[in-house]
Design a protein around this motif. Structure first.
Motif, PDB file in Angstrom:
ATOM      1  N   MET A   1     -49.853  24.751 143.329  1.00 35.76           N
ATOM      2  CA  MET A   1     -50.492  26.067 143.314  1.00 35.76           C
ATOM      3  C   MET A   1     -51.827  26.000 144.053  1.00 35.76           C
ATOM      4  SD  MET A   1     -51.680  28.349 140.030  1.00 35.76           S
ATOM      5  CE  MET A   1     -50.007  28.497 139.414  1.00 35.76           C
ATOM      6  N   HIS A   2     -52.003  26.883 145.013  1.00 35.17           N
ATOM      7  CA  HIS A   2     -53.253  26.920 145.770  1.00 35.17           C
ATOM      8  C   HIS A   2     -54.126  28.047 145.238  1.00 35.17           C
ATOM      9  CE1 HIS A   2     -56.130  26.599 148.988  1.00 35.17           C
ATOM     10  NE2 HIS A   2     -55.950  27.881 149.296  1.00 35.17           N
ATOM     11  N   ILE A   3     -55.275  27.693 144.733  1.00 34.95           N
ATOM     12  CA  ILE A   3     -56.212  28.678 144.194  1.00 34.95           C
ATOM     13  C   ILE A   3     -57.392  28.811 145.145  1.00 34.95           C
ATOM     14  CG2 ILE A   3     -57.842  29.168 142.324  1.00 34.95           C
ATOM     15  CD1 ILE A   3     -55.846  27.897 140.400  1.00 34.95           C
ATOM     16  N   ASP A   4     -57.612  30.013 145.622  1.00 36.76           N
ATOM     17  CA  ASP A   4     -58.688  30.276 146.575  1.00 36.76           C
ATOM     18  C   ASP A   4     -59.637  31.308 145.967  1.00 36.76           C
ATOM     19  OD1 ASP A   4     -60.360  30.666 148.692  1.00 36.76           O
ATOM     20  OD2 ASP A   4     -58.838  31.494 150.041  1.00 36.76           O
ATOM     21  N   LEU A   5     -60.859  30.880 145.670  1.00 39.18           N
ATOM     22  CA  LEU A   5     -61.859  31.766 145.085  1.00 39.18           C
ATOM     23  C   LEU A   5     -62.951  32.133 146.088  1.00 39.18           C
ATOM     24  CD1 LEU A   5     -62.235  30.080 141.564  1.00 39.18           C
ATOM     25  CD2 LEU A   5     -60.829  32.058 142.192  1.00 39.18           C
ATOM     26  N   ARG A  29     -65.196  23.858 144.405  1.00 38.85           N
ATOM     27  CA  ARG A  29     -64.162  23.287 145.277  1.00 38.85           C
ATOM     28  C   ARG A  29     -63.088  24.312 145.619  1.00 38.85           C
ATOM     29  NH1 ARG A  29     -63.593  17.508 142.048  1.00 38.85           N
ATOM     30  NH2 ARG A  29     -65.294  16.406 143.146  1.00 38.85           N
ATOM     31  N   ALA A  30     -62.898  25.291 144.728  1.00 34.32           N
ATOM     32  CA  ALA A  30     -61.926  26.356 144.992  1.00 34.32           C
ATOM     33  C   ALA A  30     -62.508  27.438 145.887  1.00 34.32           C
ATOM     34  CB  ALA A  30     -61.442  26.959 143.676  1.00 34.32           C
ATOM     35  N   VAL A 237     -60.489  27.127 136.017  1.00 33.04           N
ATOM     36  CA  VAL A 237     -60.251  27.565 137.396  1.00 33.04           C
ATOM     37  C   VAL A 237     -59.014  28.454 137.471  1.00 33.04           C
ATOM     38  CG1 VAL A 237     -59.686  26.809 139.740  1.00 33.04           C
ATOM     39  CG2 VAL A 237     -61.443  25.605 138.436  1.00 33.04           C
ATOM     40  N   TYR A 238     -57.946  28.054 136.792  1.00 34.61           N
ATOM     41  CA  TYR A 238     -56.733  28.869 136.805  1.00 34.61           C
ATOM     42  C   TYR A 238     -57.008  30.271 136.257  1.00 34.61           C
ATOM     43  CZ  TYR A 238     -52.365  30.925 135.297  1.00 34.61           C
ATOM     44  OH  TYR A 238     -51.342  31.818 135.071  1.00 34.61           O
ATOM     45  N   LEU A 239     -57.699  30.347 135.123  1.00 37.28           N
ATOM     46  CA  LEU A 239     -57.992  31.651 134.525  1.00 37.28           C
ATOM     47  C   LEU A 239     -58.925  32.484 135.388  1.00 37.28           C
ATOM     48  CD1 LEU A 239     -58.382  30.676 130.759  1.00 37.28           C
ATOM     49  CD2 LEU A 239     -56.477  31.908 131.828  1.00 37.28           C
ATOM     50  N   SER A 240     -59.620  31.829 136.322  1.00 41.27           N
ATOM     51  CA  SER A 240     -60.519  32.534 137.240  1.00 41.27           C
ATOM     52  C   SER A 240     -59.792  33.077 138.459  1.00 41.27           C
ATOM     53  CB  SER A 240     -61.625  31.579 137.713  1.00 41.27           C
ATOM     54  OG  SER A 240     -62.368  31.078 136.629  1.00 41.27           O
ATOM     55  N   SER A 241     -58.521  32.763 138.590  1.00 41.40           N
ATOM     56  CA  SER A 241     -57.794  33.030 139.834  1.00 41.40           C
ATOM     57  C   SER A 241     -56.991  34.325 139.803  1.00 41.40           C
ATOM     58  CB  SER A 241     -56.836  31.870 140.112  1.00 41.40           C
ATOM     59  OG  SER A 241     -55.748  31.893 139.189  1.00 41.40           O
TER      60      SER A 241
END
Length: 264
Positions: A1-5, A29-30, A237-241
């Motif tokens: 899974m690619h997470i881009d913030l 890092r995201a 991080v996941y919950l931020s995505s």
């Protein structure tokens, strides 16, 4: 899974060490711009410098303020007027006999562990809902569910956070803003190694020592080792995505199976 913030601004309270520092690095890092928060200006500046080494090219903003006070919270909003991702991580804990916890201590734990998060949510949630996107998180604890006899005031404060998270999720219903709690289990943070070695053979290598500690003193853990802060940061991080857009009003466990329950 690619997470881009990329393009998102995050604030992590109490992020000069432990879970907060790990979350700040992971969010940076995201691609997020991240506010690093602590009470001491020098310590915050030093932490920004060290975290920059862990996330080269990261956009880190020093946010020195005591968010457990109204004045400190206002100071934060001056430094970061708009926040897309609010991670309420700040917390204090300590072992005290239940009958010896003073009224002042009960109040202090509520002020720092609960009201600080409520205050920042109240300040930042309107902007998130107006923009139609936002992520609010509260770092709770297994102690919210399994109240520790040696620090029930801490457990009380973390239980309260679960109610706060659910309540604000309802307030943000249908706005594009999600609100969740992260239930962190026994975690390898500063000072924990000394605590572990107070209870197990100091001659044991660390990996073996922590497993012995978990087996003998935290036997309900299914992981049978301490959780690393980075592992909790992954959930944050996941919950931020964008990928977590349908997850709200929840209490998500990163507890290594410590809580003996299917649901929190």
């Amino acid at each position: 899974m690619h997470i881009d913030l990329t393009g998102r601004t995050a604030l992590v309270t109490g992020s000069t060490q432990g879970i907060g520092a790990a979350a700040a690095v992971a969010l940076a890092r995201a691609g997020a711009r991240v506010g690093i928060n602590g009470r001491d200006e020098r310590r915050v500046a030093d932490r920004v410098e060290s975290l920059a080494g862990e996330a080269p090219g990261a956009d880190l903003v020093p946010v020195a303020a005591d968010v457990s006070t109204d004045e400190g919270a206002r100071r934060v909003t001056e430094l970061l007027p708009e926040v897309d991702i609010l991670v309420n991580n700040l917390g204090i804990f300590g072992a005290v006999d239940a009958l010896e916890i003073t009224d002042d201590e009960w109040r202090r734990y509520f002020e720092v562990n609960v009201l600080a998060a409520v205050r920042l949510t109240r300040l930042y949630l309107p902007g998130m809902t107006e923009r139609g996107w936002g992520r609010v998180q509260y770092v709770a604890s297994d102690s919210a569910v399994v109240i520790p006899a040696e620090m029930i005031h801490y457990g009380m404060s973390k239980t309260a956070l679960l109610a706060v998270g659910r309540g604000f999720a309802k307030k943000a219903a249908g706005t594009g803003v999600t609100v969740n709690c992260v239930i962190a289990g026994p975690t390898h943070t500063a000072g924990v190694e000394d605590f572990v070695y107070e209870l197990v053979d100091r001659e044991l290598p660390w990996d073996e020592a922590q497993r012995t500690f978990m087996r003998e003193h935290r036997p309900q853990s299914l992981l049978q080792r301490l959780i690393e802060p980075e592992e909790i940061a992954h959930m944050i991080v996941y919950l931020s995505s964008e990928q977590a857009s349908a997850t709200t009003g929840g209490a998500l466990r990163v507890d290594g199976g410590y809580v003996d329950s299917i649901l929190p």
